[in-house]
Design an enzyme around this catalytic site. Structure first.
Site, mmCIF file in Angstrom:
data_model
loop_
_atom_site.group_PDB
_atom_site.id
_atom_site.type_symbol
_atom_site.label_atom_id
_atom_site.label_comp_id
_atom_site.label_asym_id
_atom_site.label_seq_id
_atom_site.Cartn_x
_atom_site.Cartn_y
_atom_site.Cartn_z
ATOM 1 C CD GLU A 99 -2.979 -1.191 2.103
ATOM 2 O OE1 GLU A 99 -2.312 -1.415 3.436
ATOM 3 O OE2 GLU A 99 -4.325 -1.477 1.983
ATOM 4 C CD GLU A 110 -3.837 -6.095 3.309
ATOM 5 O OE1 GLU A 110 -4.021 -6.824 2.105
ATOM 6 O OE2 GLU A 110 -3.102 -5.184 3.516
HETATM 7 C C1 LIG Z 1 -4.742 -0.263 8.380
HETATM 8 C C2 LIG Z 1 -3.650 -1.107 7.953
HETATM 9 C C3 LIG Z 1 -3.714 -2.283 7.461
HETATM 10 C C4 LIG Z 1 -2.804 -2.962 6.944
HETATM 11 C C5 LIG Z 1 -2.976 -4.485 6.828
HETATM 12 C C6 LIG Z 1 -1.928 -5.411 6.684
HETATM 13 O O1 LIG Z 1 -0.701 -5.053 6.386
HETATM 14 S S1 LIG Z 1 -1.869 -6.762 7.244
HETATM 15 C C7 LIG Z 1 -0.441 -7.749 7.216
HETATM 16 C C8 LIG Z 1 -0.437 -8.269 5.833
HETATM 17 N N1 LIG Z 1 0.651 -8.988 5.539
HETATM 18 C C9 LIG Z 1 0.873 -10.256 5.753
HETATM 19 O O2 LIG Z 1 -0.315 -10.850 6.080
HETATM 20 C C10 LIG Z 1 2.173 -11.066 5.597
HETATM 21 C C11 LIG Z 1 2.243 -12.086 6.532
HETATM 22 N N2 LIG Z 1 3.433 -12.594 6.306
HETATM 23 C C12 LIG Z 1 3.780 -13.527 5.506
HETATM 24 O O3 LIG Z 1 3.061 -13.968 4.602
HETATM 25 C C13 LIG Z 1 4.980 -14.384 5.652
HETATM 26 O O4 LIG Z 1 5.780 -14.188 7.080
HETATM 27 C C14 LIG Z 1 6.419 -13.845 4.579
HETATM 28 C C15 LIG Z 1 6.308 -12.095 4.672
HETATM 29 C C16 LIG Z 1 5.857 -13.988 3.200
HETATM 30 C C17 LIG Z 1 7.531 -14.270 4.929
HETATM 31 O O5 LIG Z 1 7.557 -15.748 5.031
HETATM 32 P P1 LIG Z 1 8.827 -16.650 5.368
HETATM 33 O O6 LIG Z 1 8.349 -17.976 5.117
HETATM 34 O O7 LIG Z 1 10.169 -16.148 4.799
HETATM 35 O O8 LIG Z 1 8.876 -16.353 7.008
HETATM 36 P P2 LIG Z 1 7.922 -16.578 8.199
HETATM 37 O O9 LIG Z 1 6.550 -16.584 7.666
HETATM 38 O O10 LIG Z 1 8.270 -17.869 8.926
HETATM 39 O O11 LIG Z 1 7.876 -15.217 8.905
HETATM 40 C C18 LIG Z 1 9.050 -14.804 9.707
HETATM 41 C C19 LIG Z 1 9.019 -14.128 10.975
HETATM 42 O O12 LIG Z 1 8.157 -13.003 10.992
HETATM 43 C C20 LIG Z 1 6.913 -12.985 11.189
HETATM 44 N N3 LIG Z 1 5.957 -12.423 10.703
HETATM 45 C C21 LIG Z 1 5.626 -12.489 9.221
HETATM 46 N N4 LIG Z 1 4.723 -11.371 8.906
HETATM 47 C C22 LIG Z 1 4.659 -10.521 9.955
HETATM 48 C C23 LIG Z 1 3.646 -9.501 10.243
HETATM 49 N N5 LIG Z 1 2.890 -8.989 9.174
HETATM 50 N N6 LIG Z 1 3.618 -9.128 11.441
HETATM 51 C C24 LIG Z 1 4.298 -9.576 12.407
HETATM 52 N N7 LIG Z 1 5.059 -10.586 12.321
HETATM 53 C C25 LIG Z 1 5.318 -11.385 11.266
HETATM 54 C C26 LIG Z 1 6.692 -14.412 11.717
HETATM 55 O O13 LIG Z 1 5.558 -14.575 12.677
HETATM 56 C C27 LIG Z 1 7.920 -14.852 11.708
HETATM 57 O O14 LIG Z 1 8.147 -14.844 13.141
HETATM 58 P P3 LIG Z 1 9.057 -15.930 14.104
HETATM 59 O O15 LIG Z 1 9.004 -15.577 15.341
HETATM 60 O O16 LIG Z 1 10.425 -16.191 13.640
HETATM 61 O O17 LIG Z 1 8.142 -17.174 13.937
#
Ligand SMILES: CC/C=C/CC(=O)SCCNC(=O)CCNC(=O)[C@H](O)C(C)(C)COP(=O)(O)OP(=O)(O)OC[C@H]1O[C@@H](n2cnc3c(N)ncnc32)[C@H](O)[C@@H]1OP(=O)(O)O
Length: 717
Positions: free
Chosen positions: A102, A122
């Site tokens: 975004e 989302e």
């Molecule tokens: C009004 C504003 C609204 C905004 C809406 C949004 O933006 S909602 C969020 C949208 N984004 C997502 O849903 C992304 C979610 N994440 C993923 O799809 C994947 O994590 C990834 C980014 C594609 C990376 O994948 P990969 O396999 O490389 O790693 P992991 O999935 O294992 O992730 C690594 C660690 O990062 C943590 N994490 C990932 N995304 C988020 C996030 N959005 N917020 C917080 N933490 C996140 C994940 O939990 C892992 O943490 P660990 O502690 O290592 O388990």
């Protein structure tokens, strides 16, 4: 959390919030303030926004959901970019997702590395893109593309995103350097027409037909999941409302969705899925300290349905496989199955014909167990007979090299007993795949009391490398998945005995969101397998299955499934089972009058007067009987955490993800209510021990604690 530097006339703003540059409050503040800094620096003529480390920002910080959102919001950062008076370039590597994309859409230009991916996921966590995505994407890529991307959450590779104008240029090399070069080229050029809010959505005149078509698709696949429908509404707002009003409406919808049970369940499932790799053994070994062995060669014993499916899963992940059968005829049949599964994978576009050829050339076969003397790991997938498995494992122990790991694809048997037939119980482990094993993603790994942390680390790692979702549990009959499923299957039969029809039960559970009702599942799996093991169990106890049996080994018993099998109605493969099918192997089913009569005769013979069974009763008896077992699994430490159980159900049985899994579903209903209903059914059906309430559930029903603390509480029981 946000770095800022200048290179000549270009300011670089780099989000630095490992691991994935989530847009936490401090990041948003950092972006906002640094944009101000660039705006106020006269020597800055253009700005590059990028991410440090492995990725561009992947969206909002999901940990912050549930708290009151603090300003600046993503839209405030966006407005700042739009009004900066200098061109802003988003330089994307890794994944630019959600709020990250975004922000990029508010920028004037977007460039990306070839292996970057962009998306608005989302919907997958029960939300809509309220940070501008649902307003901006239709104005850039058009309504049709926005609908597809936003309602599915699909991530697009950079090349595809460029086709839809989401990416202006795909670049190679160092993304920051490329960003700066791009900025230098555009810094003195007009860019007002790049501000998307001033454009009108492409394809807006076709909003209605596009919406109708998308809603039809959503209805077919959503099974009660409502976020995609709200996403459609949010995109429609881009056509129906002025930009700022659309933003405001979408924000209101986002806030409502955030409070919903479905969003909470999906966010729980997101973190649960990531927690399963953080396993711990009762002996103290864990994921952080145990090092997996390097596995190069694998042998699969048994070329039946499971063995061939596992072989294909391994081959398609690049592992050479030595497939073993007891004779050449079975082996040839197995090889044919492997070939046709690989061809099926090409048809389903899982891999290319070239990849299938490569995989096929990595398959070798033998009827001689001695040939396994040099493999690193063996997966046994023969019949579910303990003595047979014990015999194979004791032979393997003598033949295989001392460091080889021996796995059993048992779905039910005790791993400690299998391990005891070897001199290397530390290297024996269960690897329970789900059928069809080349497709189903769950891999239930089972440790025995002597399995070493290294062995566990190796099979957990192997699971990931072949694209499975590996979950670790302890040993008990049926482990976690089948142990929880068993009371549910029994309850489905009892409900029919008492007055429900199989198709009624299937419908109720499909309406709840299960991919298939329990009777369709029985027909798909084939009734003969369970029938044989019931007869074996009876034999073992010196009993015989008889058709007027209402109790077996002290438990309530329903012989309807046996009666069907006696008639040769084994399910889809024989063209008849609980339903009748067009022809053997067909999926085209219809309700069969003969089955209706058979059920009626069964009730008559037992003097059962059928009663009307409600939807509520079907749901409760099916779901709560499994949930009660889930709590027993937790209290016995078979599963370490409710998250492990829920992931098993999401990936092994297709439990609706928007309920989080059975344990999370129970937490949302309220454990007091679940416990009370279980007690109610226990009183009604004292001869079904699966209704004996779990002690852990009883305790939690009194002092309700959040699901994240259940495991802690069970260790204190
Ligand atoms: C009004 C504003 C609204 C905004 C809406 C949004 O933006 S909602 C969020 C949208 N984004 C997502 O849903 C992304 C979610 N994440 C993923 O799809 C994947 O994590 C990834 C980014 C594609 C990376 O994948 P990969 O396999 O490389 O790693 P992991 O999935 O294992 O992730 C690594 C660690 O990062 C943590 N994490 C990932 N995304 C988020 C996030 N959005 N917020 C917080 N933490 C996140 C994940 O939990 C892992 O943490 P660990 O502690 O290592 O388990």
């Amino acid at each position: 959390m946000v770095d800022y530097w200048r290179q000549g006339s270009v300011a670089v703003i780099a989000v630095n919030n490992p691991p994935v540059n989530a847009l936490s409050y401090n990041v948003r503040v950092g972006l906002y303030n640094n944009l101000d800094k660039a705006a106020n620096d006269r020597d800055v003529l253009a700005v590059v926004i990028c991410g440090k480390g492995r990725t561009f920002p992947v969206g909002a910080d999901i940990h912050e959901f549930g708290q009151i959102p603090k300003e600046p919001w993503i839209t405030d950062v966006g407005r700042k970019i739009e009004s900066l008076g200098k061109p802003v370039i988003a330089a994307i590597h890794g994944t630019g997702l959600g709020g990250g994309l975004e922000i990029a859409l508010f920028c004037h230009y977007r460039i990306a590395l070839p292996n970057a991916r962009v998306g608005l996921p989302e919907v997958l966590i029960g939300l809509l893109p309220a940070g501008g995505g649902a307003q901006l994407l239709p104005r850039l890529a058009g309504i049709q593309v926005a609908m597809e991307m936003i309602t599915t959450g699909r991530q697009l590779p950079a090349s595809e995103a460029a086709k839809y104008n989401i990416i202006d240029k795909v670049v190679s090399g160092d993304i920051v350097k490329e960003g700066i070069e791009f900025a230098l080229r555009v810094q003195n050029k007009p860019f007002q027409d790049k501000i998307l809010r001033y454009r009108s959505p492409h394809g807006k005149d076709s909003l209605q037909p596009i919406t109708e078509a998308v809603l039809r698709k959503i209805k077919m696949r959503s099974r009660g999941f409502y976020a995609p429908v709200w996403c459609v509404r949010s995109i429609a707002n881009s056509v129906k409302l002025p930009f700022e009003e659309g933003l405001a409406q979408n924000r209101i919808m986002f806030q409502q969705m955030q409070l919903s049970g479905q969003a909470k369940a999906l966010q729980y499932a997101f973190f649960a899925e990531r927690s399963i790799s953080k396993w711990k053994l009762p002996c103290g070994g864990n994921f952080a300290t145990a090092v997996p062995r390097k596995i190069k060669t694998i042998s699969v014993i048994g070329a039946g349905t499971m063995g061939t499916g596992i072989t294909v899963a391994l081959l398609s992940a690049g592992f050479p496989v030595l497939l073993v059968e007891q004779n050449k005829r079975f082996l040839m049949k197995g090889v044919q199955t492997v070939q046709s599964l690989l061809e099926g994978g090409v048809k389903r576009r899982k891999f290319t014909a070239e990849q299938a050829k490569m995989a096929s050339s990595s398959l070798t076969t033998t009827v001689d167990l001695q040939a396994l003397n040099s493999v690193d790991l063996v997966i046994e997938a023969v019949f579910e007979t303990l003595s047979l498995k014990e015999d194979i494992f004791s032979k393997l122990d003598k033949i295989c090299k001392p460091e080889a790991i021996l796995c059993s694809n048992t779905s039910y048997l005790n791993i400690d007993k299998i391990a005891a037939s070897t001199r290397r119980p530390d290297k024996v482990v269960g690897t329970h795949f789900f059928s069809p094993a080349h497709i189903m993603r769950l891999m239930e790994n089972i440790y025995g009391c002597k399995t070493s942390p290294e062995t566990v680390a190796t099979v957990m790692d192997l699971g990931k490398r072949i694209g499975k979702v590996p979950v670790l549990v302890g040993t008990c009959p049926g482990f976690c998945a089948n142990r929880m499923n068993r009371p549910q299957s029994e309850e489905a039969l009892f409900l029919v005995e008492e007055g429900a029809q199989p198709e009624q039960i299937d419908q109720v559970l499909e309406d709840f969101g299960m991919p298939m009702g329990p009777f369709k599942v029985r027909d798909l799996a084939g009734g003969d397998i369970g029938w044989r093991s019931r007869k074996d169990a009876a034999l073992h106890l010196g009993l015989t299955l008889s058709y007027d049996l209402q109790f077996f080994n002290g438990e309530r018993y329903c012989s309807l499934a046996d009666k069907l099998c006696e008639l040769g109605r084994f399910g889809q493969k024989t063209g008849s089972g609980w339903y009748s099918y067009d022809k053997p192997g067909s999926k085209q089913l219809s309700i069969d009058e003969d089955v209706t009569k058979l059920i009626q005769n069964h009730r008559d013979s037992l003097g059962i007067k059928p009663r009307k069974i409600t939807t509520q009763e079907i749901q409760e008896r099916f779901l709560f009987s499994g949930i009660n077992e889930g709590f027993k699994i937790l209290e016995e430490g078979i599963a370490a955490r409710p998250e492990d159980i829920d992931i098993i159900w999401l990936y092994g049985f297709g439990f609706p993800r928007h309920y989080g899994g059975p344990m999370f579903y129970a937490s949302q209903i309220g454990l007091k209510r679940v416990y009370d209903r279980i007690c109610h059914y226990h009183e009604l059906f004292p001869y079904s021990s699966h209704w004996m309430p779990s002690k852990l559930l009883q305790k939690l029903s009194i002092q309700e604690v959040p699901i994240g603390q259940w495991a802690e509480l069970h260790s204190k029981l």
